[in-house]
Design a protein around this motif. Structure first.
Motif, PDB file in Angstrom:
ATOM      1  N   GLN B 240     -46.056  34.706  63.218  1.00  0.00           N
ATOM      2  CA  GLN B 240     -47.169  34.763  64.192  1.00  0.00           C
ATOM      3  C   GLN B 240     -48.423  34.057  63.672  1.00  0.00           C
ATOM      4  O   GLN B 240     -49.237  33.580  64.451  1.00  0.00           O
ATOM      5  CB  GLN B 240     -47.503  36.211  64.518  1.00  0.00           C
ATOM      6  CG  GLN B 240     -46.423  36.875  65.346  1.00  0.00           C
ATOM      7  CD  GLN B 240     -46.704  38.356  65.539  1.00  0.00           C
ATOM      8  OE1 GLN B 240     -47.819  38.770  65.744  1.00  0.00           O
ATOM      9  NE2 GLN B 240     -45.665  39.149  65.463  1.00  0.00           N
ATOM     10  N   VAL B 243     -47.724  30.193  64.409  1.00  0.00           N
ATOM     11  CA  VAL B 243     -47.186  29.711  65.691  1.00  0.00           C
ATOM     12  C   VAL B 243     -48.224  28.933  66.506  1.00  0.00           C
ATOM     13  O   VAL B 243     -47.873  28.125  67.380  1.00  0.00           O
ATOM     14  CB  VAL B 243     -46.577  30.891  66.503  1.00  0.00           C
ATOM     15  CG1 VAL B 243     -47.648  31.753  67.129  1.00  0.00           C
ATOM     16  CG2 VAL B 243     -45.613  30.382  67.563  1.00  0.00           C
ATOM     17  N   HIS B 244     -49.505  29.103  66.202  1.00  0.00           N
ATOM     18  CA  HIS B 244     -50.533  28.384  66.966  1.00  0.00           C
ATOM     19  C   HIS B 244     -50.421  26.869  66.821  1.00  0.00           C
ATOM     20  O   HIS B 244     -50.836  26.117  67.690  1.00  0.00           O
ATOM     21  CB  HIS B 244     -51.945  28.838  66.527  1.00  0.00           C
ATOM     22  CG  HIS B 244     -52.304  28.409  65.146  1.00  0.00           C
ATOM     23  ND1 HIS B 244     -51.935  29.126  64.031  1.00  0.00           N
ATOM     24  CD2 HIS B 244     -52.971  27.323  64.699  1.00  0.00           C
ATOM     25  CE1 HIS B 244     -52.374  28.497  62.954  1.00  0.00           C
ATOM     26  NE2 HIS B 244     -53.004  27.407  63.333  1.00  0.00           N
ATOM     27  N   VAL B 260     -40.402  38.484  70.397  1.00  0.00           N
ATOM     28  CA  VAL B 260     -41.586  37.711  70.795  1.00  0.00           C
ATOM     29  C   VAL B 260     -42.098  38.274  72.119  1.00  0.00           C
ATOM     30  O   VAL B 260     -41.373  38.297  73.115  1.00  0.00           O
ATOM     31  CB  VAL B 260     -41.253  36.205  70.965  1.00  0.00           C
ATOM     32  CG1 VAL B 260     -42.498  35.421  71.350  1.00  0.00           C
ATOM     33  CG2 VAL B 260     -40.647  35.642  69.688  1.00  0.00           C
ATOM     34  N   ASP B 264     -48.075  38.862  71.340  1.00  0.00           N
ATOM     35  CA  ASP B 264     -47.965  38.116  70.077  1.00  0.00           C
ATOM     36  C   ASP B 264     -48.537  36.712  70.208  1.00  0.00           C
ATOM     37  O   ASP B 264     -48.863  36.063  69.205  1.00  0.00           O
ATOM     38  CB  ASP B 264     -46.495  37.976  69.656  1.00  0.00           C
ATOM     39  CG  ASP B 264     -45.836  39.322  69.429  1.00  0.00           C
ATOM     40  OD1 ASP B 264     -46.538  40.234  68.960  1.00  0.00           O
ATOM     41  OD2 ASP B 264     -44.632  39.465  69.726  1.00  0.00           O
ATOM     42  N   LEU B 265     -48.587  36.229  71.441  1.00  0.00           N
ATOM     43  CA  LEU B 265     -48.984  34.828  71.649  1.00  0.00           C
ATOM     44  C   LEU B 265     -50.417  34.663  72.152  1.00  0.00           C
ATOM     45  O   LEU B 265     -50.924  33.541  72.179  1.00  0.00           O
ATOM     46  CB  LEU B 265     -48.010  34.164  72.637  1.00  0.00           C
ATOM     47  CG  LEU B 265     -46.562  34.075  72.144  1.00  0.00           C
ATOM     48  CD1 LEU B 265     -45.658  33.543  73.243  1.00  0.00           C
ATOM     49  CD2 LEU B 265     -46.458  33.175  70.912  1.00  0.00           C
ATOM     50  N   LEU B 269     -52.410  31.256  71.252  1.00  0.00           N
ATOM     51  CA  LEU B 269     -52.679  30.326  72.364  1.00  0.00           C
ATOM     52  C   LEU B 269     -54.160  29.999  72.471  1.00  0.00           C
ATOM     53  O   LEU B 269     -54.524  28.886  72.830  1.00  0.00           O
ATOM     54  CB  LEU B 269     -52.173  30.916  73.690  1.00  0.00           C
ATOM     55  CG  LEU B 269     -50.651  30.907  73.885  1.00  0.00           C
ATOM     56  CD1 LEU B 269     -50.262  31.666  75.146  1.00  0.00           C
ATOM     57  CD2 LEU B 269     -50.112  29.482  73.942  1.00  0.00           C
ATOM     58  N   VAL B 293     -43.288  36.404  78.767  1.00  0.00           N
ATOM     59  CA  VAL B 293     -43.960  35.318  78.040  1.00  0.00           C
ATOM     60  C   VAL B 293     -44.085  34.072  78.924  1.00  0.00           C
ATOM     61  O   VAL B 293     -45.048  33.314  78.834  1.00  0.00           O
ATOM     62  CB  VAL B 293     -43.156  35.011  76.738  1.00  0.00           C
ATOM     63  CG1 VAL B 293     -43.482  33.644  76.181  1.00  0.00           C
ATOM     64  CG2 VAL B 293     -43.425  36.085  75.696  1.00  0.00           C
ATOM     65  N   VAL B 299     -47.183  28.100  78.604  1.00  0.00           N
ATOM     66  CA  VAL B 299     -45.975  28.503  77.876  1.00  0.00           C
ATOM     67  C   VAL B 299     -44.781  28.344  78.814  1.00  0.00           C
ATOM     68  O   VAL B 299     -44.809  28.824  79.946  1.00  0.00           O
ATOM     69  CB  VAL B 299     -46.060  29.965  77.384  1.00  0.00           C
ATOM     70  CG1 VAL B 299     -44.763  30.375  76.691  1.00  0.00           C
ATOM     71  CG2 VAL B 299     -47.234  30.131  76.432  1.00  0.00           C
TER      72      VAL B 299
END
Lengths: 257, 358
Positions: B240, B243-244, B260, B264-265, B269, B293, B299
């Protein structure tokens, strides 16, 4: 009927034809927009140039002295930018999406009043710069709107996982996002130059007639600032580019009436 | 001059036979030249790929066709030391216009294992070039192969025979290109170290994706996997944090639950300043990525079923285009000035249908 109006009618027919040809190509599952689409857009552009040259000679200044001319000028800017950007990025389908907007502007022009040219006064550089650069910025905003529509169509198809012939023909979604951002920034810079030129015009009260332009400048300026400071998601940017273009269209509509 | 086409392909022979009757690219020119030394054979081009070995022979006259065919078959037996009899349908032969039609179909990718694939076009070009450079072709085969290249291009450009991907890996690459355009500089992260993940990542790498990060619960396995793909390993708990910066996330763990989630995003993001999309490929069963997601802006989530569905649609689309392609080919076979049926209605002793063994 004066020859210059005939040019506008023929150009309008060309843009309508370009849209129909491209639509047929897509329905026929052809992998590329046919060259005829590009050809009719080219012919339409030449006819627009002939009209502007004819009117320019008549009014001895940038031919935006009435609503009719104004709308044709904006449509011309849109096609000009399409040819510059479309040719650069090989976006054949941009023509498909540009054609209906150009056709709409041309149609609005035909329906708008076209009074005889006013008494020709002295030509002021800042005045001419203001008019031409501001309208060119409208063209950039128009094309950003077109790229935004293309983005939203593709975004919808990818989210729903429904890919068809159109999906294969559209440019990559990230390119569309970049193009939208750059066109808005480009249009904003042009409009800013146009507004500065307006201040420098020999006019007693520049703020009065420029109010709609200030509104448009504030809308796009807000978008640019928000994007630079907080970062706008690609989807929100595309929606904003489509919605924001309503402002220039409304302004043109106000001028038309 | 009559044309004779002899050979075998994935349609007539299993891989156990195909692998025994194959030439290396370097051998194609010399063997074509060798064939022209046989009685009755004036010109020759030999095409040899993992799915086919075909010999296109320009022969003296139709009276000598049977003789030329026997000569070529005997040469093939000697060349590969074939002693046993293969099943009757292993080798095919086509004569005259049927041979022309076959070549056009092969060049257009219609006879390929993956319908419409383009690699065969280049392989035929290489085979023809090799034969030409070794003096094994002359006026007739030169004209025929030039026409085959023209027809192959026409079929590809005017139909949708190569449109859409037909395998999960190819669909993943195509979607990535749909999102990013050029994959050069794209960063790929693998969650889990399974075989499908590896193959998908390699497909992306072959198209320019430059940076591979492998994150796996078993860190040693991640290190091993990363070394294989010239990437770098990452502790599973840290995915995590990185992942950016990732453009494509391939998840294929054996976790029994989703790993996921939208939350988490959210932060990664926000850190992506330029609005770049995040492409998530979930090839795990049960799924690794929460379907919610996909609702996040920028995404795009595709699970294994979605990828399979697109691949299946691609296969169906290509199948539907077959008829149009065959019409184009038939038209060009009719128009072809060489090997016309009126000149050579049928070569004696040669049945245009696939037949006996070598």
């Amino acid at each position: 009927m004066p020859i210059d109006r005939i040019y506008v009618y023929l150009a309008t027919a060309c843009f309508f034809g370009g849209f129909v040809f491209a639509l047929q190509a897509l329905r026929g599952n052809q992998s590329r927009t046919p060259r005829i689409n590009l050809s009719v857009m080219g012919v339409g552009f030449i006819l627009q140039c002939l009209f502007l040259a004819e009117r320019g000679r008549a009014v001895k200044q940038c031919p935006v002295t009435n609503t009719f001319e104004l709308l044709v000028f904006v449509a011309w800017c849109l096609v000009l930018l399409y040819f510059v950007i479309g040719a650069t990025y090989r976006w054949s389908l941009l023509g498909l999406f540009t054609a209906p907007l150009t056709f709409l502007l041309q149609l609005m022009a035909i329906l708008a009043p076209d009074p005889p040219p006013p008494v020709i006064g002295p030509v002021h550089f800042w005045n001419e710069l203001h008019k031409s650069v501001s309208l060119l910025s409208y063209g950039a905003f128009g094309l950003a709107c077109v790229a935004g529509v293309m983005f939203l169509i593709q975004d919808h198809q990818l989210k729903k996982r429904r890919l068809n012939t159109l999906s294969f023909n559209l440019p990559p979604i990230h390119y569309l996002h970049q193009a939208t951002r750059r066109l808005i920034l480009f249009g904003f810079v042009l409009l800013s130059v146009g507004i500065i030129a307006a201040f420098l015009m020999e006019r007693s009260n520049p703020g009065h007639s420029l109010a709609p332009v200030y509104v448009i400048w504030a809308i796009y300026g807000g978008m640019v600032c928000y994007d630079f400071t907080r970062g706008m998601s690609a989807r929100k940017g595309a929606i904003a580019s489509v919605l924001a273009f309503v402002a220039p269209l409304v302004t043109l509509w106000i001028f038309a009436h | 001059m009559p044309l004779l086409c002899l050979g075998l392909s994935h349609k007539t022979a299993p891989v156990e036979i195909r692998e025994t009757v194959a030439f290396t690219p370097k051998e194609l020119g010399p063997v074509a030249r060798e064939l022209t030394d046989l009685p009755g054979i004036n010109e020759a081009v030999v095409v040899s790929t993992c799915n086919r070995m075909e010999m296109y022979l320009g022969i003296d006259s139709r009276e000598l066709a049977q003789e030329a065919r026997s000569q070529a078959e005997s040469w093939l037996r000697r060349r590969f030391g074939i002693e046993q009899d293969f099943p009757a349908e292993t080798f095919f032969h086509h004569a005259g216009p049927e041979g022309v039609r076959h070549l056009f179909a092969v060049a257009s990718g219609l006879d390929s294992m993956v319908l419409g694939e383009t690699e065969i076009f280049g392989q035929i070009k290489d085979a023809y070039r090799a034969a030409h450079e070794h003096g094994a072709t002359s006026r007739n085969l030169n004209k025929l192969f030039q026409e085959a290249f023209r027809v192959g291009k026409l079929v590809r450009n005017t139909t949708e025979i190569q449109r859409g991907s037909t395998s999960v890996g190819a669909v993943a690459v195509e979607l990535a290109e749909k999102l990013f355009g050029d994959l050069a500089g794209c960063q790929v992260m693998l969650l889990g170290a399974g075989e499908i993940s590896r193959r998908t990542a390699q497909s992306l790498q072959s198209r320019g994706a430059s940076s591979i990060i492998v994150s796996n619960r078993n860190y040693d396995r991640a290190v091993e996997f990363a070394a294989e793909m010239k990437g770098r390993a990452l502790a599973f708990d840290d995915w995590q944090k990185e992942v950016h910066a990732v453009d494509i996330l391939i998840s294929g763990t054996s976790a029994p639950h989703t790993i996921v989630h939208p939350e988490d995003l959210h932060a990664p993001l926000r850190r992506r300043s330029n609005g770049r999309p995040l492409f998530i490929i979930d090839i795990a069963v049960p799924r690794d990525v929460d379907p919610a997601v996909n609702d996040l802006d920028s995404v795009y989530l595709f699970d294994i079923d979605a990828l399979e569905k697109i691949a299946d649609e691609g296969r169906q689309r290509r199948q539907r285009e077959m008829h149009r392609c065959e019409e184009i080919i038939a038209e060009h076979v009719r128009a072809s000035a060489i090997f016309r049926p009126t000149t050579h209605p049928k070569l004696p002793g040669i049945d245009p249908a696939p037949s006996q063994s070598c």
